[in-house]
Enzyme design. Sequence first.
Site, short mmCIF file in Angstrom:
data_model
loop_
_atom_site.label_atom_id
_atom_site.label_comp_id
_atom_site.label_asym_id
_atom_site.label_seq_id
_atom_site.Cartn_x
_atom_site.Cartn_y
_atom_site.Cartn_z
N GLU A 192 51.37 -93.28 -136.24
CA GLU A 192 50.21 -92.57 -136.92
C GLU A 192 50.03 -93.06 -138.31
OE1 GLU A 192 50.42 -88.60 -136.17
OE2 GLU A 192 49.62 -88.75 -133.94
N GLU A 223 71.08 -92.04 -124.06
CA GLU A 223 71.49 -91.18 -125.29
C GLU A 223 72.83 -91.19 -125.62
OE1 GLU A 223 71.54 -86.69 -124.76
OE2 GLU A 223 69.70 -87.33 -124.46
#
Length: 273
Positions: free
Chosen positions: A81, A112
Amino acid sequence: MSFTKTTEQDSKYNHLEKMTTSELLMNINKEDKTVPLAVEKVIPQIEILVEKIIDKLNQGGRLFYIGAGTSGRLGIVDASECPPTFGVPYDLVIGLIAGGDTAIRKAVEFAEDSETQGWKDLKSHNISDSDVVIGIAASGTTPYVISALKECNKNNIITGCITCNKNSPLSLAAKFPIEVIVGPEFVTGSSRMKAGTAQKLVLNMITTSTMIRLGRIKGNKMVDMQLSNNKLVDRGTKMLMNELHINANEASRLLEKYKNVRLAIKNYKNERQ
């Protein structure tokens, strides 16, 4: 040093399946209201990290977010953004997630848990001591993130973190930890809820305050935003009308010519001379 995962502790609520929709919504909202208060307590820690980021970005460095699962996705959202909002290059703020782009939409099993891939992902972007790396993990125990920060420390790269447990392994690995202690989740262990909200709030604070300090806002307006749709073109037109005291046609002409609100404001006076 003791470490307790408060994010994994049992919910304060029980028999959720017996609650009405109204009760569920009210109780979730009740818990959510506690999150901004938890963030408020760590503003001094956020400030320290933001100052480090500003310094590095002013010198040509970049900001990296690295995480897994929800935490990784939140970092990618915040990074993605920045260009449309502040008009900065797409490689100024970079979000990395365990498992790569596939993991943005679909969980990648055991990604992960890697203790080597995080650093490899950073090196693929030519990471250096000019940059800042922030690890994001609600639990504070994600190997992908912790190992990446440890390697960054070895290479004199500034490290920060956003976690929701006190004294976690991630906090100990980061030079500038931010620990937002939100307590147990409404659904036990569902850290996409309060912990995720806390992480999103902190990410908003980090990039917004950094970009303002870097001069990417004028007054309170996004004058460097990308004019990528009609809504933003309309917003830019109104900005010019208010700032320069001109009509809509003139504002539209300037925006069409300069493709940027800041440039239109800057060049308007030259046009009038």
